[in-house]
Design a protein around this motif. Structure first.
Motif, PDB file in Angstrom:
ATOM      1  N   LYS A   1       0.852  -1.202   0.000  1.00 13.76           N
ATOM      2  CA  LYS A   1       0.000   0.000   0.000  1.00 13.76           C
ATOM      3  C   LYS A   1       0.881   1.244   0.000  1.00 13.76           C
ATOM      4  CE  LYS A   1      -3.953  -1.842   2.479  1.00 13.76           C
ATOM      5  NZ  LYS A   1      -4.454  -2.060   3.806  1.00 13.76           N
TER       6      LYS A   1
ATOM      7  N   GLU B   1       0.977   4.530  -2.488  1.00 16.01           N
ATOM      8  CA  GLU B   1       0.820   5.896  -1.966  1.00 16.01           C
ATOM      9  C   GLU B   1       1.988   6.814  -2.346  1.00 16.01           C
ATOM     10  OE1 GLU B   1      -1.614   4.208   1.858  1.00 16.01           O
ATOM     11  OE2 GLU B   1       0.363   5.105   2.199  1.00 16.01           O
ATOM     12  N   GLU B   2       3.162   6.212  -2.483  1.00 20.63           N
ATOM     13  CA  GLU B   2       4.357   7.023  -2.754  1.00 20.63           C
ATOM     14  C   GLU B   2       4.560   7.345  -4.240  1.00 20.63           C
ATOM     15  OE1 GLU B   2       6.622   8.500  -0.832  1.00 20.63           O
ATOM     16  OE2 GLU B   2       5.792   7.827   1.066  1.00 20.63           O
TER      17      GLU B   2
END
Ligand SMILES: C[S@@+](CC[C@H](N)C(=O)[O-])C[C@H]1O[C@@H](n2cnc3c(N)ncnc32)[C@H](O)[C@@H]1O
Length: 312
Positions: free
Chosen positions: A260, A264-265
């Motif tokens: 996850k 997100e990055e």
């Protein structure tokens, strides 16, 4: 610097044959000079000695003299068979050790070192991939098959054309699957051109024009400590707005053990996450789309670690 002599210190121990043969030869010469009667009495003596020793709880003696030549032949065959299986076992261990060593190099060095490693010893590619096949054979699913399914369903069946680059393609299963497809055009890149589908290139520096590719795939190939430069290169070659990035990576590599955090990055590099499949216990599948970037891509924190296989 990276030239590896696989034979060094890793060759199987030499068979003790000369000594054995010598022993067998002297026994057979001795046997020739004995009459059958002598042989029989020797066998009897040996048998008595053996019984005595067994009675004393001592180890079973080697009593070859009392064996017929057929028995001796059987024994030799059995010895040879056991040697062969021993050698097979040793070969398996040796191949496993080579695979783990190459794997560790690929994960813990910059890709330019990987290029040198495979350029100096291209045969390592086959060794690596034999080991890799062995590693994933017990996985419930091979992520490359998932990507093949995606391509079939979304493009081939719908007769939609797509240009795909398989980055770190391994044995180029995607390209070979779609060799005859009219809609799916695949170019495959890896460190060694081990078959006719593969173009040798460092995937941090692709021989492709800017903005020309529809789908860039990294299937378990974000190896190398400079894996972020692979993503920057994929960004460069993907078509603006529509170019898609598909990634499969081993769950245990992610700092959060799911991936996850990776999803997100990645916007920091210009990729927006459109799909995240966490269901498989071994790997996570991601889909991103290329978005315009107003600034240079930012470096990501250390969210992806090396995948080092332990000795089994
Ligand atoms: C774990 S294998 C996966 C192969 C294939 N994608 C699959 O899923 O079957 C990773 C591949 O990435 C390749 N690779 C790693 N670093 C690379 C680089 N800098 N340039 C090109 N290929 C690279 C390795 O040689 C290896 O074949």
């Amino acid at each position: 610097m990276f030239q590896v002599n696989w034979d060094l210190g890793s060759a199987p121990p030499k068979r003790q044959e000369p000594k054995e043969n010598k022993k067998r030869k002297s026994q057979s010469e001795k046997a020739k000079s004995e009459t059958p009667k002598n042989k029989e009495s020797k066998a009897q003596q040996s048998s008595i000695k053996k019984q005595k020793q067994e009675g004393n709880g001592k180890e079973k003696p080697v009593t070859e003299n009392k064996q017929s030549s057929a028995q001796q032949g059987d024994k030799k065959l059995a010895n040879e068979n056991s040697l062969t299986s021993l050698q097979q076992k040793m070969k398996g261990k040796l191949d496993g050790a080579k695979f783990r060593w190459i794997n560790e190099q690929l994960y813990t060095t910059q890709s330019e070192d990987a290029v040198k490693l495979f350029r100096d010893s291209p045969d390592m590619f086959d060794v690596y991939h034999a080991g890799f096949r062995h590693q994933i054979e017990n996985w419930p699913e091979n992520p490359v098959d998932v990507f093949i399914r995606f391509l079939k369903e979304r493009y081939d069946k719908k007769k939609r054309s797509v240009s795909v680059v398989d980055l770190g393609c391994g044995e180029a299963k995607i390209a070979s699957t779609f060799e005859a497809s009219k809609h799916i055009m695949v170019r495959s890149f890896d460190l060694v051109s081990a078959n006719r589908f593969i173009e040798a290139a460092d995937i941090s520096n692709l021989p492709l024009e800017d903005g020309t590719v529809d789908v860039a795939i990294f299937c378990l190939s974000l190896m190398g400590t400079n894996w972020q430069s692979f993503l920057r290169e994929a960004y460069r070659v993907l078509k603006p707005q529509t170019g898609q990035l598909w990634v499969a990576e081993i769950k245990s590599r992610f700092s959060d053990k799911s991936g996850k955090v990776f999803a997100e990055e990645l916007p920091k590099m210009g990729f927006e996450n459109t799909s995240l499949a966490l269901g498989n216990k071994m790997f996570t599948l991601f889909e991103f789309v290329k978005k315009p970037r107003s600034q240079e891509p930012q470096s990501l924190p250390p969210i992806l670690s090396a995948c080092i296989y332990k000795r089994r």
